[in-house]
Design an enzyme around this catalytic site. Structure first.
Site, PDB file in Angstrom:
ATOM      1  N   LYS A 212      71.779  49.952  59.625  1.00  0.00           N
ATOM      2  CA  LYS A 212      72.980  49.115  59.663  1.00  0.00           C
ATOM      3  C   LYS A 212      74.212  50.016  59.690  1.00  0.00           C
ATOM      4  CE  LYS A 212      75.858  47.380  57.010  1.00  0.00           C
ATOM      5  NZ  LYS A 212      76.954  47.502  57.990  1.00  0.00           N
ATOM      6  N   GLY A 265      78.596  56.528  52.295  1.00  0.00           N
ATOM      7  CA  GLY A 265      79.704  55.571  52.222  1.00  0.00           C
ATOM      8  C   GLY A 265      80.354  55.696  50.858  1.00  0.00           C
ATOM      9  N   SER A 266      80.941  54.598  50.399  1.00  0.00           N
ATOM     10  CA  SER A 266      81.715  54.695  49.159  1.00  0.00           C
ATOM     11  C   SER A 266      80.804  54.637  47.929  1.00  0.00           C
ATOM     12  CB  SER A 266      82.756  53.581  49.116  1.00  0.00           C
ATOM     13  OG  SER A 266      82.110  52.335  49.217  1.00  0.00           O
ATOM     14  N   THR A 267      81.325  55.193  46.860  1.00  0.00           N
ATOM     15  CA  THR A 267      80.570  55.291  45.607  1.00  0.00           C
ATOM     16  C   THR A 267      80.205  53.900  45.080  1.00  0.00           C
ATOM     17  OG1 THR A 267      81.683  57.351  45.133  1.00  0.00           O
ATOM     18  CG2 THR A 267      80.720  56.215  43.246  1.00  0.00           C
ATOM     19  N   VAL A 269      79.772  51.011  46.584  1.00  0.00           N
ATOM     20  CA  VAL A 269      78.709  50.324  47.340  1.00  0.00           C
ATOM     21  C   VAL A 269      77.357  50.948  47.002  1.00  0.00           C
ATOM     22  CG1 VAL A 269      77.779  49.898  49.648  1.00  0.00           C
ATOM     23  CG2 VAL A 269      80.209  49.532  49.219  1.00  0.00           C
ATOM     24  N   GLU A 293      75.173  59.837  49.832  1.00  0.00           N
ATOM     25  CA  GLU A 293      76.295  60.775  49.816  1.00  0.00           C
ATOM     26  C   GLU A 293      77.554  59.920  49.847  1.00  0.00           C
ATOM     27  OE1 GLU A 293      75.579  63.718  49.084  1.00  0.00           O
ATOM     28  OE2 GLU A 293      73.448  63.660  49.565  1.00  0.00           O
ATOM     29  N   CYS A 327      85.232  62.578  53.759  1.00  0.00           N
ATOM     30  CA  CYS A 327      84.892  62.636  52.337  1.00  0.00           C
ATOM     31  C   CYS A 327      85.315  63.981  51.763  1.00  0.00           C
ATOM     32  CB  CYS A 327      83.396  62.439  52.171  1.00  0.00           C
ATOM     33  SG  CYS A 327      82.465  63.568  53.194  1.00  0.00           S
ATOM     34  N   GLU A 425      90.015  58.163  44.961  1.00  0.00           N
ATOM     35  CA  GLU A 425      89.841  58.464  46.383  1.00  0.00           C
ATOM     36  C   GLU A 425      90.680  57.477  47.199  1.00  0.00           C
ATOM     37  OE1 GLU A 425      86.188  57.490  48.618  1.00  0.00           O
ATOM     38  OE2 GLU A 425      86.196  59.551  49.357  1.00  0.00           O
TER      39      GLU A 425
HETATM   40  N1  LIG Z   1      79.625  62.433  50.877  1.00  0.00           N
HETATM   41  C1  LIG Z   1      79.517  62.329  52.184  1.00  0.00           C
HETATM   42  O1  LIG Z   1      78.774  63.061  52.841  1.00  0.00           O
HETATM   43  C2  LIG Z   1      80.335  61.302  52.904  1.00  0.00           C
HETATM   44  C3  LIG Z   1      80.473  61.394  54.279  1.00  0.00           C
HETATM   45  C4  LIG Z   1      81.234  60.416  54.938  1.00  0.00           C
HETATM   46  C5  LIG Z   1      81.835  59.408  54.228  1.00  0.00           C
HETATM   47  N2  LIG Z   1      81.697  59.366  52.890  1.00  0.00           N
HETATM   48  C6  LIG Z   1      82.353  58.318  52.104  1.00  0.00           C
HETATM   49  O2  LIG Z   1      82.313  57.081  52.809  1.00  0.00           O
HETATM   50  C7  LIG Z   1      83.434  56.280  52.481  1.00  0.00           C
HETATM   51  C8  LIG Z   1      84.124  55.822  53.743  1.00  0.00           C
HETATM   52  O3  LIG Z   1      83.241  55.111  54.575  1.00  0.00           O
HETATM   53  P1  LIG Z   1      83.213  53.517  54.637  1.00  0.00           P
HETATM   54  O4  LIG Z   1      84.590  52.984  54.442  1.00  0.00           O
HETATM   55  O5  LIG Z   1      82.470  53.148  55.863  1.00  0.00           O
HETATM   56  O6  LIG Z   1      82.353  53.209  53.346  1.00  0.00           O
HETATM   57  P2  LIG Z   1      81.784  51.800  52.821  1.00  0.00           P
HETATM   58  O7  LIG Z   1      81.101  52.053  51.536  1.00  0.00           O
HETATM   59  O8  LIG Z   1      82.840  50.747  52.869  1.00  0.00           O
HETATM   60  O9  LIG Z   1      80.715  51.379  53.939  1.00  0.00           O
HETATM   61  C9  LIG Z   1      79.563  52.169  54.173  1.00  0.00           C
HETATM   62  C10 LIG Z   1      78.471  51.279  54.733  1.00  0.00           C
HETATM   63  O10 LIG Z   1      78.071  50.371  53.715  1.00  0.00           O
HETATM   64  C11 LIG Z   1      78.139  49.029  54.226  1.00  0.00           C
HETATM   65  N3  LIG Z   1      78.450  48.132  53.109  1.00  0.00           N
HETATM   66  C12 LIG Z   1      79.666  47.705  52.707  1.00  0.00           C
HETATM   67  N4  LIG Z   1      79.528  46.922  51.615  1.00  0.00           N
HETATM   68  C13 LIG Z   1      78.211  46.882  51.334  1.00  0.00           C
HETATM   69  C14 LIG Z   1      77.430  46.252  50.310  1.00  0.00           C
HETATM   70  N5  LIG Z   1      77.993  45.517  49.353  1.00  0.00           N
HETATM   71  N6  LIG Z   1      76.101  46.473  50.330  1.00  0.00           N
HETATM   72  C15 LIG Z   1      75.535  47.241  51.261  1.00  0.00           C
HETATM   73  N7  LIG Z   1      76.204  47.837  52.258  1.00  0.00           N
HETATM   74  C16 LIG Z   1      77.522  47.651  52.283  1.00  0.00           C
HETATM   75  C17 LIG Z   1      79.204  49.103  55.292  1.00  0.00           C
HETATM   76  O11 LIG Z   1      79.101  48.026  56.186  1.00  0.00           O
HETATM   77  C18 LIG Z   1      78.909  50.443  55.926  1.00  0.00           C
HETATM   78  O12 LIG Z   1      77.843  50.351  56.830  1.00  0.00           O
HETATM   79  C19 LIG Z   1      84.333  57.168  51.640  1.00  0.00           C
HETATM   80  O13 LIG Z   1      84.159  56.845  50.285  1.00  0.00           O
HETATM   81  C20 LIG Z   1      83.810  58.572  51.936  1.00  0.00           C
HETATM   82  O14 LIG Z   1      84.079  59.518  50.929  1.00  0.00           O
HETATM   83  C21 LIG Z   1      80.946  60.272  52.221  1.00  0.00           C
HETATM   84  N1  LIG Z   2      80.743  67.983  57.893  1.00  0.00           N
HETATM   85  C1  LIG Z   2      81.837  67.264  57.412  1.00  0.00           C
HETATM   86  C2  LIG Z   2      81.448  66.061  56.584  1.00  0.00           C
HETATM   87  C3  LIG Z   2      82.627  65.200  56.325  1.00  0.00           C
HETATM   88  C4  LIG Z   2      82.303  63.827  55.865  1.00  0.00           C
HETATM   89  O1  LIG Z   2      83.130  62.912  55.872  1.00  0.00           O
HETATM   90  C5  LIG Z   2      82.871  68.133  56.738  1.00  0.00           C
HETATM   91  O2  LIG Z   2      82.602  68.883  55.819  1.00  0.00           O
HETATM   92  O3  LIG Z   2      83.997  68.048  57.185  1.00  0.00           O
END
Ligand SMILES: NC(=O)c1ccc[n+]([C@@H]2O[C@H](COP(=O)([O-])OP(=O)(O)OC[C@H]3O[C@@H](n4cnc5c(N)ncnc54)[C@H](O)[C@@H]3O)[C@@H](O)[C@H]2O)c1
Ligand SMILES: N[C@@H](CCC=O)C(=O)O
Length: 541
Positions: A212, A265-267, A269, A293, A327, A425
């Site tokens: 998804k 995605g976000s912490t 979620v 992550e 992130c 964040e």
């Molecule tokens: N640590 C890493 O490697 C890394 C890399 C990229 C992004 N991120 C993090 O991702 C976040 C940004 O991405 P985003 O806005 O797409 O994140 P998000 O958490 O809003 O969404 C991530 C995914 O989860 C889905 N989702 C949303 N609500 C949900 C729920 N209740 N249950 C299940 N799935 C759900 C979304 O549709 C999407 O596919 C930031 O917090 C960023 O730090 C982390």
């Molecule tokens: N490889 C990327 C991962 C970033 C995620 O959002 C970086 O380190 O910039």
């Protein structure tokens, strides 16, 4: 049947194209951008190898021009989730039985397709749908995606080669079985490469997947799915659905055959999903693997021995490229008082040259944030900083949503190191700075370590080697990716395995063997050539 122990081609990092003004490569990419801007695709889900449309068509709007619909996608419901699970489980026996070389070939072919015929389309879709400029799209949707595919194939074979010793008269082996059941990949909007990597690395290890993607990254996800199909990925191995995240999780995470979650995605979620898994723990046939992550509040600490221009350049680049929607973006900086005036002057000079606008013009370093929610969130932090007695806007601070979701690169200066923008964040182009007295170095390191719940990335700038070593030790647990005299962002697959702990995730290091090992369940096999015929210990005669 395989009759050789073959070696895969050596992995290497895809060279980043420079896209010089007027070059054939930039002209080709921009022509593809303009063509795709008006193509208006109607994007289906892909379940069991079939395109699935529904009655619920949702418009896709570009962040840099929210009045422009560049296409639409078909939103599914829970019947599509059921269908995706069924398709994955139906594909499992054949995929599991396929020799690993055939799996490797599919993903190596996918890498070459991304490096060649698909490159412009992947980059253009990322520019249109996620508002990345030419360079940011290239390092994400082309290079990082290709690197994930090539390196994961190499890591898979390294893992398969790791075998136990065998005593005389016996042969010990281990085999790396895919997880029993199906896997679930949930991917974020901000990296096309991550969205391609999460489902594909699980599939590479022999698993079947329901994927998804984020609703804000559907255009580039669609191109990735086309590419996987052209690379020969069999029907049903990866099933791409566009369904409500929360409802989908509730359904999938309660399924007895659910075997693994690969989330970025976000912490909040991720924590919600982990909780759901806990609530369902008695339903599963096997304990599911959980990899997530998540968020970051990434720091830069500059000691008085740091080179001011280097600090300034890496702050501008590290905080504002891709509008801070990484992130790993630098979002809080601690600068030693004695170098601050020089850092500030250099930042000001550099920020004056930053242009903001549509990615169609490659000279725009800053483009639009992803959507209205993100725009409003950034604006809120900026407005509150303007009104706060604890903070001031040092640079930037303007927001313009008349055409697209544009937020100027903004620097908040505060004397309160626990000010909200230092702890939370934001995921936008906002950097917070705190100036510390030179003699408060140790206290500052403690502050860096204790200010936010995250532990993703961080940088130390200094020329004094004892100081670097001190920060290296004091910040041992403050970042999963620690940088010395460099920006805290821009990790490259195969070079800096990426991920963080604390609230930033399970730190399973995307694009590494450590991650791949989570998607297999090891079986140990012991064969005794001449079995014992008597139960007695030797001394019992
Ligand atoms: N640590 C890493 O490697 C890394 C890399 C990229 C992004 N991120 C993090 O991702 C976040 C940004 O991405 P985003 O806005 O797409 O994140 P998000 O958490 O809003 O969404 C991530 C995914 O989860 C889905 N989702 C949303 N609500 C949900 C729920 N209740 N249950 C299940 N799935 C759900 C979304 O549709 C999407 O596919 C930031 O917090 C960023 O730090 C982390
Ligand atoms: N490889 C990327 C991962 C970033 C995620 O959002 C970086 O380190 O910039």
């Amino acid at each position: 049947m395989t009759k050789a122990i073959s070696q895969v081609p050596y992995a290497y990092n895809e060279p980043v194209r420079s896209y010089e003004p007027g070059s054939a490569e930039v002209e080709s990419l921009l022509a593809t951008y303009r063509q795709m801007w008006n193509e208006k695709p109607e994007i289906p889900m892909v379940i069991g190898g079939k395109d699935v449309t529904t009655a619920n068509k949702v418009r896709l709007q570009s962040p840099q021009d929210h009045q422009h619909d560049f296409g639409s996608y078909f939103k599914g419901d829970m019947s599509d989730v059921d269908a995706a699970i069924e398709a994955a489980l139906a594909a499992k026996p054949k995929w599991n039985a396929l020799p690993w070389e055939q799996r490797a070939s599919i993903f190596l072919k996918a890498a070459e397709l991304a490096a060649g015929p698909y490159r412009d389309r992947l980059n253009a879709a990322t520019m249109i749908g996620q508002s990345k400029n030419v360079h940011q799209a290239e390092i994400d949707s082309a290079c990082e995606f290709i690197d994930f595919l090539r390196y994961n194939v190499e890591f898979m074979t390294e893992m398969y080669s790791e075998q136990p010793v065998s005593d005389h008269g016996i042969w010990n082996r281990v085999e790396y079985r895919p997880l029993e059941g199906f896997c679930f990949a949930v991917t974020p909007f901000n990296f096309t490469a991550i969205s391609g990597n999460l489902p594909s690395c699980m599939a590479m290890m022999g698993n079947v997947v329901v994927w998804k993607p984020s609703e804000k990254q559907i255009y580039s996800a669609h191109i990735i799915m086309q590419l996987f199909r052209e690379a020969g990925l069999p029907d049903g191995v990866i099933n791409m659905i566009f369904t409500d995240g929360k409802e989908t999780s509730e359904k999938i995470l309660a399924h007895p055959d659910f075997a693994g979650l690969h989330f970025t995605g976000s912490t909040s979620v991720f924590q919600g999903m982990w909780k759901l898994i806990g609530d369902n723990i008695h339903n599963y046939k096997t304990y599911p693997r959980i990899v997530g992550e998540t968020g970051g509040k990434d720091f830069v600490v500059a000691h008085k021995t740091a080179i001011p221009e280097a600090v300034a350049a890496n702050l501008v680049r590290g905080a504002f490229e891709y509008q801070g929607q990484k992130c790993s973006a630098a979002s809080r900086a601690y600068i030693s008082k004695s170098i601050w005036d020089e850092v500030k002057a250099s930042m000001e000079a550099q920020l004056k040259t930053v242009k903001m606008g549509s990615p169609e013009d490659p000279s725009n370093f800053v483009n639009a944030v992803i959507d209205k929610n993100s725009f409003e969130k950034c604006k809120g932090y900026i407005e509150r900083a303007k009104e706060s007695s604890d903070a001031e806007i040092l640079f930037g601070g303007r927001c313009d949503d008349s055409k697209g979701w544009f937020v100027e690169p903004t620097v908040i200066l505060t004397e309160n190191p626990k000010y909200e923008s230092f702890c939370e964040e934001i995921f936008g182009p906002i950097l917070s700075i705190y100036i510390f007295d030179d003699e408060k170095w140790e206290e500052t390191l403690k502050l860096v370590d204790e200010t936010s719940p995250y532990s993703l990335t961080g940088s130390i700038f200094a020329q004094d080697r004892y100081i670097i070593d001190e920060a290296y030790k004091a910040l041992e647990n403050a970042a999963g990716n620690f940088y010395i005299n460099d920006k805290p962002t821009g990790a490259v697959v195969g070079q800096q395995p990426f991920g963080g702990a604390r609230a930033s995730g399970t730190n399973d290091k995307a694009g590494s063997k450590m991650n791949l090992i989570r998607w297999v369940s090891v079986r140990s096999i012991k064969e005794t050539f001449v079995p014992a015929r008597n139960y007695k210990y030797p001394y019992l005669g």
